[in-house]
Design a protein around this motif. Structure first.
Motif, PDB file in Angstrom:
ATOM      1  N   MET A 161      41.395  28.345  32.326  1.00 45.87           N
ATOM      2  CA  MET A 161      41.332  29.768  32.669  1.00 45.87           C
ATOM      3  C   MET A 161      40.289  30.487  31.802  1.00 45.87           C
ATOM      4  SD  MET A 161      43.254  30.412  35.200  1.00 45.87           S
ATOM      5  CE  MET A 161      43.911  29.014  36.106  1.00 45.87           C
ATOM      6  N   ARG A 162      40.311  30.196  30.522  1.00 44.76           N
ATOM      7  CA  ARG A 162      39.340  30.848  29.637  1.00 44.76           C
ATOM      8  C   ARG A 162      37.916  30.420  29.990  1.00 44.76           C
ATOM      9  NH1 ARG A 162      39.973  32.041  23.288  1.00 44.76           N
ATOM     10  NH2 ARG A 162      41.253  33.621  24.289  1.00 44.76           N
ATOM     11  N   TYR A 163      37.716  29.150  30.248  1.00 42.97           N
ATOM     12  CA  TYR A 163      36.383  28.637  30.599  1.00 42.97           C
ATOM     13  C   TYR A 163      35.852  29.357  31.835  1.00 42.97           C
ATOM     14  CZ  TYR A 163      32.705  25.149  31.479  1.00 42.97           C
ATOM     15  OH  TYR A 163      31.499  24.522  31.675  1.00 42.97           O
ATOM     16  N   ASN A 164      36.750  29.660  32.778  1.00 44.62           N
ATOM     17  CA  ASN A 164      36.357  30.308  34.026  1.00 44.62           C
ATOM     18  C   ASN A 164      36.513  31.830  33.991  1.00 44.62           C
ATOM     19  OD1 ASN A 164      35.651  28.173  36.189  1.00 44.62           O
ATOM     20  ND2 ASN A 164      37.447  27.322  35.184  1.00 44.62           N
ATOM     21  N   ASN A 165      36.705  32.381  32.770  1.00 46.93           N
ATOM     22  CA  ASN A 165      36.779  33.835  32.567  1.00 46.93           C
ATOM     23  C   ASN A 165      37.898  34.503  33.364  1.00 46.93           C
ATOM     24  OD1 ASN A 165      34.449  33.967  30.804  1.00 46.93           O
ATOM     25  ND2 ASN A 165      33.209  33.600  32.632  1.00 46.93           N
ATOM     26  N   VAL A 166      39.040  33.796  33.476  1.00 48.94           N
ATOM     27  CA  VAL A 166      40.221  34.369  34.115  1.00 48.94           C
ATOM     28  C   VAL A 166      41.198  34.783  33.010  1.00 48.94           C
ATOM     29  CG1 VAL A 166      42.148  33.984  35.710  1.00 48.94           C
ATOM     30  CG2 VAL A 166      39.924  32.871  36.127  1.00 48.94           C
TER      31      VAL A 166
END
Length: 452
Positions: free
Chosen positions: A125-130
């Motif tokens: 999620m963090r990697y994909n800016n969610v």
């Protein structure tokens, strides 16, 4: 909102206190013992109690929420005062539900793999800016707290522990979250001090499934026969998604995951971690992250703290520490390291530290758990047995339980430490695996790093 924590120093409790402080709440707390890192982290935010102990006179009518930790007893003076005043008292999971009842709740359950799967999801999620709210059971690289709560985020990802909620509430924590998306990674009898029979333990997961919101999703590990049986037997109106261990290969100490785009090198290894990855992928897809974006993100996931954490490596030798303590996890972790380093001598060391592992009857569950190791070592402290008020476990009981004639057993921390120091870390290569939820009676892991 004025909140007061009874037993603020716990690993989970102090992280919740920090999260509420960051959210703008007026937070106070008390405890009779606070250790590191809780002490320093609370102190930095000005939340460390001025003195240790319980002070019922500080429980006042203006407190809007009292949050009760497992460390506190039912006769705690502050708890009794809060009850006398009629204050609203929450267990840790009750309060998390209260904070997330208007969000999509993603709950990761199972006897093992919970922390790793939750960590994988948060990493993706963090990697994909969610942006998501979360509660996870280990400190993660790049995340300040183990708990994060907001008013705005749509999702909250919760590690669903099956242990009890509080001294007042004997329900398992994960029964209180009422997930919209749930995952069960595995069922292997644990916490025998609370769930005395296997059937009673399995029942908790059946109840967990019944708690999924109507129209919700259950993602389950069909490689685990008990999980598969329980999931397929459920009749409530939910969607069911099975997953299993994906194809992978190991080449020169690197694990390659088979993907639609071909083999992809990943940082984690072992069949159990690849199985965890498959479950995390389905959860992320249900949260709106497509498969390609998941693979790109997961390639950089290095693992949760103390979950197959590499602590030292040189050209010939490597050392890992792992939180493994249940029989199934010990077996899976030991096999994983041997598979990753087949040409090295695997020295697997297990500390019997939990209530279950120090129970003479439960010890039989460890049969074969260390079979993948070239050298198998078991350490336990008779003092730990006394502290937990259990009957003493004997050398013969341990030897018989593991069913391995060459098993090495230590009961003295100094003798175990000396054994590690005298090992031949030669050019043939050694893989040292230290499995425990404790610290082998005071072992300094920084010193171990220097041995490799």
């Amino acid at each position: 909102m004025r909140t007061h924590f009874i037993a603020i120093g716990g690993a989970a409790m102090h992280n919740l206190a920090l999260a509420l402080f960051d959210k703008g709440y007026n937070v106070t707390g008390s405890d009779d013992a606070i250790f590191e890192p809780s002490r320093t982290r609370l102190d930095k935010k000005g939340l460390l109690p001025a003195e240790l102990g319980w002070f019922p006179e500080r429980i006042t009518p203006d407190i809007e929420a009292v949050i009760l930790g497992m460390h506190a007893k039912a006769d705690n003076p502050e708890l009794l005062r809060a009850q006398e005043l009629g204050l609203t008292i929450y267990s840790y999971p009750e309060f998390l539900y209260e904070q997330s009842k208007n969000k999509t709740r993603v709950v990761i359950g199972g006897s093992h793999g919970k922390t790793t799967i939750t960590s994988m999801i948060l990493h993706v999620m963090r990697y994909n800016n969610v942006e998501v709210d979360y509660m996870v059971g280990a400190q993660l690289e790049g995340f300040d707290n183990m708990v994060h709560l907001t008013e705005d985020n749509d999702f909250i990802v919760l590690e669903g522990d099956e242990y009890l909620s509080s001294p007042m509430d004997r329900r398992p924590k994960f029964h209180l979250y009422q997930p919209n998306i749930a995952l069960i990674s595995g069922i292997a009898w644990d916490h025998i001090n609370v769930f005395p029979t296997y059937e009673n333990y399995v029942e908790q997961f059946e109840i967990f499934i019944q708690k999924i919101s109507n129209g919700g999703i259950l993602i389950y590990n069909e490689n685990d026969p008990e999980v598969k049986r329980v999931a397929e037997a459920a009749t409530n109106p939910i969607r069911k998604i099975p997953y299993n261990t994906p194809e992978y290969t190991v080449s020169n100490g690197t694990t390659l995951l088979e993907t639609p785009e071909g083999p992809m090198p990943i940082e984690v290894f072992g069949a159990h971690n690849l199985n965890n990855l498959a479950g995390a992928k389905w959860v992320c897809q249900c949260m709106g992250v497509d498969e390609a974006d998941f693979y790109e993100a997961i390639a950089t996931f290095k693992g949760a703290s103390k979950r197959l954490e590499k602590i030292a490596e040189n050209g010939h030798n490597v050392a890992y520490k792992d939180f493994a303590h249940s029989p199934s996890k010990v077996a899976a972790t030991t096999r994983a390291v041997k598979e990753q380093y087949p040409d090295r001598t695997l020295i697997a060391c297990l500390e019997l530290h939990t209530y279950s592992s120090l129970n003479a009857e439960f010890l039989k569950e460890y049969r074969g758990a260390l079979d993948a190791a070239d050298v198998a070592v078991v350490f336990y402290s008779p003092d730990a047995v006394k502290i937990k008020q259990l009957e003493e476990v004997t050398y013969d009981q341990i030897a018989n339980a593991f069913n391995r004639e060459d098993l090495i057993i230590y009961t003295n921390p100094a003798a175990f430490k000396q054994y590690l120091y005298e090992l031949k870390y030669d050019t043939k290569g050694v893989a040292l695996l230290l499995m425990s939820s404790g610290n082998y009676g005071g072992l300094d892991f920084e010193e171990v790093k220097n041995l490799i």
